[in-house]
Enzyme design. Structure first.
Site, PDB file in Angstrom:
ATOM      1  N   ASN A   1       0.659  -1.273   0.039  1.00 21.29           N
ATOM      2  CA  ASN A   1      -0.070  -0.102  -0.004  1.00 21.29           C
ATOM      3  C   ASN A   1       0.949   1.270  -0.073  1.00 21.29           C
ATOM      4  OD1 ASN A   1       0.675  -0.658   2.720  1.00 21.29           O
ATOM      5  ND2 ASN A   1      -1.150   0.601   3.449  1.00 21.29           N
TER       6      ASN A   1
ATOM      7  N   GLY B   1       2.409  -5.401   7.345  1.00 20.94           N
ATOM      8  CA  GLY B   1       1.365  -6.139   6.791  1.00 20.94           C
ATOM      9  C   GLY B   1       0.066  -6.484   7.575  1.00 20.94           C
TER      10      GLY B   1
ATOM     11  N   GLU C   1       4.395  -4.407  12.070  1.00 17.28           N
ATOM     12  CA  GLU C   1       3.829  -3.012  11.833  1.00 17.28           C
ATOM     13  C   GLU C   1       2.431  -3.584  11.289  1.00 17.28           C
ATOM     14  OE1 GLU C   1       4.334  -0.005  12.637  1.00 17.28           O
ATOM     15  OE2 GLU C   1       6.534  -0.217  13.561  1.00 17.28           O
TER      16      GLU C   1
ATOM     17  N   CYS D   1      -2.856   2.430   6.360  1.00 20.28           N
ATOM     18  CA  CYS D   1      -2.904   1.613   7.794  1.00 20.28           C
ATOM     19  C   CYS D   1      -3.312   2.802   8.915  1.00 20.28           C
ATOM     20  CB  CYS D   1      -1.694   1.103   8.107  1.00 20.28           C
ATOM     21  SG  CYS D   1      -0.449   2.261   8.325  1.00 20.28           S
TER      22      CYS D   1
ATOM     23  N   GLU E   1     -10.885  -4.278   9.685  1.00 25.37           N
ATOM     24  CA  GLU E   1     -10.193  -3.092   9.084  1.00 25.37           C
ATOM     25  C   GLU E   1     -10.622  -3.129   7.643  1.00 25.37           C
ATOM     26  OE1 GLU E   1      -6.040  -3.940   8.225  1.00 25.37           O
ATOM     27  OE2 GLU E   1      -5.607  -1.824   8.169  1.00 25.37           O
TER      28      GLU E   1
HETATM   29  P1  NAD Z   1      -0.093  -9.022   3.881  1.00 26.29           P
HETATM   30  O1  NAD Z   1      -0.013  -9.163   5.370  1.00 26.29           O
HETATM   31  O2  NAD Z   1      -0.913  -9.773   2.980  1.00 26.29           O
HETATM   32  O3  NAD Z   1       1.432  -8.974   2.994  1.00 26.29           O
HETATM   33  C1  NAD Z   1       2.658  -8.310   3.461  1.00 26.29           C
HETATM   34  C2  NAD Z   1       3.804  -9.245   3.200  1.00 26.29           C
HETATM   35  O4  NAD Z   1       3.632 -10.694   3.608  1.00 26.29           O
HETATM   36  C3  NAD Z   1       3.905  -9.275   1.322  1.00 26.29           C
HETATM   37  O5  NAD Z   1       5.354  -9.120   1.211  1.00 26.29           O
HETATM   38  C4  NAD Z   1       3.350 -10.691   1.165  1.00 26.29           C
HETATM   39  O6  NAD Z   1       4.155 -11.028   0.179  1.00 26.29           O
HETATM   40  C5  NAD Z   1       3.924 -11.370   2.467  1.00 26.29           C
HETATM   41  N1  NAD Z   1       2.881 -12.512   2.677  1.00 26.29           N
HETATM   42  C6  NAD Z   1       1.677 -12.738   2.351  1.00 26.29           C
HETATM   43  N2  NAD Z   1       1.214 -13.922   2.726  1.00 26.29           N
HETATM   44  C7  NAD Z   1       2.274 -14.404   3.216  1.00 26.29           C
HETATM   45  C8  NAD Z   1       2.327 -15.882   3.954  1.00 26.29           C
HETATM   46  N3  NAD Z   1       1.391 -16.619   4.046  1.00 26.29           N
HETATM   47  N4  NAD Z   1       3.559 -16.222   4.497  1.00 26.29           N
HETATM   48  C9  NAD Z   1       4.737 -15.177   4.377  1.00 26.29           C
HETATM   49  N5  NAD Z   1       4.644 -14.023   3.799  1.00 26.29           N
HETATM   50  C10 NAD Z   1       3.485 -13.605   3.200  1.00 26.29           C
HETATM   51  O7  NAD Z   1      -0.392  -7.279   3.806  1.00 26.29           O
HETATM   52  P2  NAD Z   1      -0.857  -6.365   2.512  1.00 26.29           P
HETATM   53  O8  NAD Z   1      -2.126  -6.930   2.219  1.00 26.29           O
HETATM   54  O9  NAD Z   1       0.444  -6.258   1.690  1.00 26.29           O
HETATM   55  O10 NAD Z   1      -0.911  -5.254   3.320  1.00 26.29           O
HETATM   56  C11 NAD Z   1      -1.972  -4.724   4.183  1.00 26.29           C
HETATM   57  C12 NAD Z   1      -2.081  -4.715   5.395  1.00 26.29           C
HETATM   58  O11 NAD Z   1      -0.779  -4.140   6.088  1.00 26.29           O
HETATM   59  C13 NAD Z   1      -3.048  -3.791   6.136  1.00 26.29           C
HETATM   60  O12 NAD Z   1      -3.704  -4.995   7.131  1.00 26.29           O
HETATM   61  C14 NAD Z   1      -2.492  -2.704   6.940  1.00 26.29           C
HETATM   62  O13 NAD Z   1      -3.113  -2.180   7.846  1.00 26.29           O
HETATM   63  C15 NAD Z   1      -1.219  -3.173   7.152  1.00 26.29           C
HETATM   64  N6  NAD Z   1      -0.316  -2.066   6.992  1.00 26.29           N
HETATM   65  C16 NAD Z   1       0.167  -1.662   8.379  1.00 26.29           C
HETATM   66  C17 NAD Z   1       1.486  -0.846   8.280  1.00 26.29           C
HETATM   67  C18 NAD Z   1       1.673  -0.107   9.589  1.00 26.29           C
HETATM   68  O14 NAD Z   1       2.846   0.777   9.346  1.00 26.29           O
HETATM   69  N7  NAD Z   1       1.715  -0.598  10.611  1.00 26.29           N
HETATM   70  C19 NAD Z   1       1.401  -0.028   7.050  1.00 26.29           C
HETATM   71  C20 NAD Z   1       0.778  -0.588   5.837  1.00 26.29           C
HETATM   72  C21 NAD Z   1      -0.091  -1.387   6.060  1.00 26.29           C
END
Ligand code: NAD
Length: 456
Positions: A113, A186, A208, A242, A332
């Site tokens: 994002n 994530g 995070e 986020c 969320e």
């Molecule tokens: P996600 O958890 O789906 O993916 C994040 C990363 O994890 C990606 O690089 C992905 O390839 C990897 N991943 C996905 N599934 C995996 C698995 N089963 N095993 C190992 N790695 C895996 O998150 P997203 O959809 O990319 O991002 C959205 C989420 O991130 C939202 O919940 C948002 O609130 C959160 N977010 C938090 C912050 C923060 O700074 N606190 C910032 C941005 C987004």
């Protein structure tokens, strides 16, 4: 190949080169240069990924990283020096120090994002502290992932910093390796997988994550300004932020006025046909688009609600009084849909907020200081703003991170340096004085031993 890479980075860290602060500074400066050089290309990549407006890419990605780099470069030599602390009489005479030691080989896994900010900002912290880094950007922002890989390969030797592109299986393979630190941004669902993998090797982590961020607008709020700030923070990046307000809790007395102000502000920002606005992004993936569209089902729409499948477009949408049991309010939202819930008493606010886990952010718009204070103190959340939203990320003196289900650990500025450093306690003692009180055979009367607390 991954194993090879991890081995190379391990050997490189062991060579002690990254312990040299000048070495870190040299590479942080090279990264800074490359970011400036590729800034336009980065903007294009983000536009290709989800039509992120160039202004937003500059304001919320590249310029934030450049400012972080600048801030850290100006202070790093000072931070990296051992810090002297007070002595205790138990060690007299001594000089007592805290050494900041890099953990070693770190893994940074980032989301789609804010793919530049959330990849490069942790990278900068990890490098400033003297670590090596393997980056796994998100496969869901492929153009940005590719440009990150290109920049990193151009700036760093592979054994120092390397990008491994790929999806879930790549991430899973990386998590099987032993790291000295893992920094993950994530979803909470994937964070649990990361945390478990880290536990196998007792690797420390930063997680995070996100959450349902409440945004309270009370009857004293400056409605027009509040609406302007909320509309910008919620609909920037098409709500895929986020720290964006997840839902509004507005006092019943000002609800109509506030909703009117929101509608007017949306039209002012994006025009009457938002889909034609070059200042409004799209939903990044088909899956996320579908899930947002589904969440609209059964809701009373006050504004927007229009979706376009081929463009992954979801209009800025206001929802009236959704049930907390509905799909929209179960998790969320992470998109341009803003539920408006009215309240009459602070107990109503509490009932709603405590339905959910601790959030990453909380915002309160009010002119009443006591009310602001009660809200800030009453609830657990990562960080927040009074009379604005999202802007807590724009001060490097402030730690950025969640609590509870919203995450573990916080970074930005010096907090990043500290997060990626182990704090090593060192006491230096001379040999010319060796007070014998602590040695056996113990001769000190017990009565005096009971006063040892004064020495520590
Ligand atoms: P996600 O958890 O789906 O993916 C994040 C990363 O994890 C990606 O690089 C992905 O390839 C990897 N991943 C996905 N599934 C995996 C698995 N089963 N095993 C190992 N790695 C895996 O998150 P997203 O959809 O990319 O991002 C959205 C989420 O991130 C939202 O919940 C948002 O609130 C959160 N977010 C938090 C912050 C923060 O700074 N606190 C910032 C941005 C987004």
């Amino acid at each position: 190949m991954l194993k090879e890479l991890v081995k190379d980075q391990r050997e490189f860290f062991a060579s002690q080169q990254t312990k040299n602060v000048k070495y870190r500074i040299k590479y942080l400066k090279l990264l800074q240069k490359a970011l400036v050089k590729y800034e336009d290309v980065i903007c294009e990549a983000l536009y290709k990924d989800f039509k992120k407006p160039t202004f937003e890419t500059l304001a919320t990605e590249t310029q934030l990283v450049l400012s972080e780099l600048n801030y850290i470069l100006n202070r790093l030599e000072l931070w990296a020096k051992p810090k002297r602390v007070g002595f205790t009489w138990a060690n007299f005479p001594s000089s007592d120090w805290i050494y900041s030691e890099p953990y070693g080989n770190t893994l940074v896994i980032s989301p789609w994002n804010y793919p530049i900010l959330l990849t490069l900002s942790p990278l900068v912290g990890a490098l400033a502290a003297g670590n090596t880094v393997v980056i796994k950007p998100s496969e869901l922002s492929p153009n940005t992932s590719a440009i990150i890989a290109k920049i990193i390969a151009e700036v760093f030797p592979e054994e120092y910093v390397s990008v491994v592109e790929g999806g879930v299986s790549t991430s899973a393979a990386l998590l099987k390796e032993r790291w000295d630190y893992i920094f993950f941004t994530g979803s909470s669902k994937v964070a649990k997988i990361v945390y478990k993998a880290a536990a196998e090797h007792l690797t420390p982590v930063t997680l995070e994550l996100g959450g349902k961020n409440p945004c309270i607008v009370d009857e004293s709020a400056a409605i027009k300004v509040a609406a302007k700030r909320i509309v910008w923070s919620k609909f920037m990046n098409a709500g895929q932020t986020c720290v964006a307000p997840d839902y509004i809790l507005v006092h019943k007395k000002v609800k109509d006025k506030f909703v009117g102000a929101l509608k007017r502000q949306i039209a002012k920002f994006y025009g009457d046909d938002v889909q034609q606005s070059s200042d409004y992004a799209r939903i990044a993936t088909d899956n996320h688009y579908k899930s947002l569209k589904q969440k609209l089902g059964g809701q009373e729409i006050l504004l927007g609600g229009i979706c376009n499948d081929s463009d992954r477009y979801v209009a800025p949408t206001l929802i009236n009084e959704p049930s907390l049991d509905s799909a929209l309010m179960s998790d969320e939202i992470f998109g341009p849909i803003l539920p408006i819930i009215s309240y009459e008493t602070e107990a109503n606010i509490e009932n709603t907020i405590t339905t959910y886990d601790k959030s990453l952010a909380l915002y309160v718009f009010s002119k009443k200081r006591k009310f602001q204070k009660r809200i800030i103190n009453r609830y657990g959340f990562g960080g927040g703003v009074i009379n604005d939203a999202v802007m807590q990320i724009a001060n490097k003196e402030l730690p950025f991170g969640g609590v509870g289900q919203a995450g573990i650990g916080a970074y930005h500025g010096k907090h990043s340096f500290d997060l990626f450093s182990h704090k090593k306690a060192i006491i230096k003692k001379p040999n010319w004085l060796d007070i014998p009180l602590r040695y056996a055979p113990y001769k000190l009367p017990i009565r005096l031993a009971k006063q040892f607390k004064r020495l520590f």
